[in-house]
Design a protein around this motif. Sequence first.
Motif: not given
Length: 351
Positions: A21-45
């Motif tokens: 979420p962005d206070p101004f409504g227009y976001s350029n950032s997001f997260i992804t959450g992986s699956w099926d990896n030996d080591q999973n992760n959450i990435k901020l993009w």
Amino acid sequence: MTQNVHGTFISEKTNKIRWRPDPFGYSNSFITGSWDNDQNNIKLWNFEENEDDPDIYPFVIKNYPFEGDVTEAKFANPDYFVASSSLGSLYCLKVSSEITGETIITEERSWNKLHRSKNGDASSCTSFGMYESDIVTVGEDGNINLLTAQRKDIVRTIDEADSCSLNCVIFLKFNEILTGNLRGQMKIWDLRSNENKPTTTFMLSGDQIAATSLTFHPTQRHMIVAGDEEGSLTVWDLRQNIFPVNLLSAHSDSVSEIHFHPDHPDQLFSCSSSGELWHWITNRSGTLLNIENVETNPWFSTDSIKNKFEVFMLMPKLHKPINSLDLNRNRVLCSCDNEAIYLINNVNVYN
């Protein structure tokens, strides 16, 4: 403006994707959450649009290691989000910036192995719902846990709330939740009740078809839409009765996620295991959706459906499941098991 699709290969399967979420409504950032990896992760993009280059390539700001598959993720506000694990745990995570300018993700609170099988092994936390600071989790063990972001201890557990896996859950009110299970049973629970029994039970359909996703209308929580493993969308008006008021034959395989547009609630988006991403719009020739009028509301009517909806494919059908989608103004993000994520710009939500 012309709608355009930007795909980015990221070399891993992504189970959840969420705009920050962005206070101004227009976001350029997001997260992804992986699956099926030996080591999973959450990435901020993040990504930046360049007028000289029409292609948009997101880049990773932070990679946060995660135990187990990411089964769900939701932002509470721009600085905090919650994520659940196939190992039965739930995490409250904070995004912040250090003095050096580096963005970091830190664990604020965790609830380890909330869901367990009868032999004590970890059982997947399949879904969770949020209402302000309250969080409710469901899992393959059939249990329900009520938490609050301010406390480490569990507020309440409903053991063996279901005899099979609970697949999805949403808050209807601050004290009321709706769950959907593997056999297509929908149950309403009053969290104020001392009894560990649902107040209402009804079926998704006549057959034992698993509920896979749930959502409520942004301004009218009594309007509920459920997706199932056969690709259909079922609509209820919980003020009327527990019988569905509409059944829409939709995707050719299991519905992964469904979301109403938060700013244009007469529009719905859905994705599926068949690799489809659809945009549902109520007929533009009519007036905007009047959710209170059951007779004229197209979501509540089975008559002349083809004249009341326009359904658009937002991009060509993929050959792998689309697991997740999220909305920000006129942009849609989605993630797929082909190890790619997609940004669709200029989606026509401004009717």
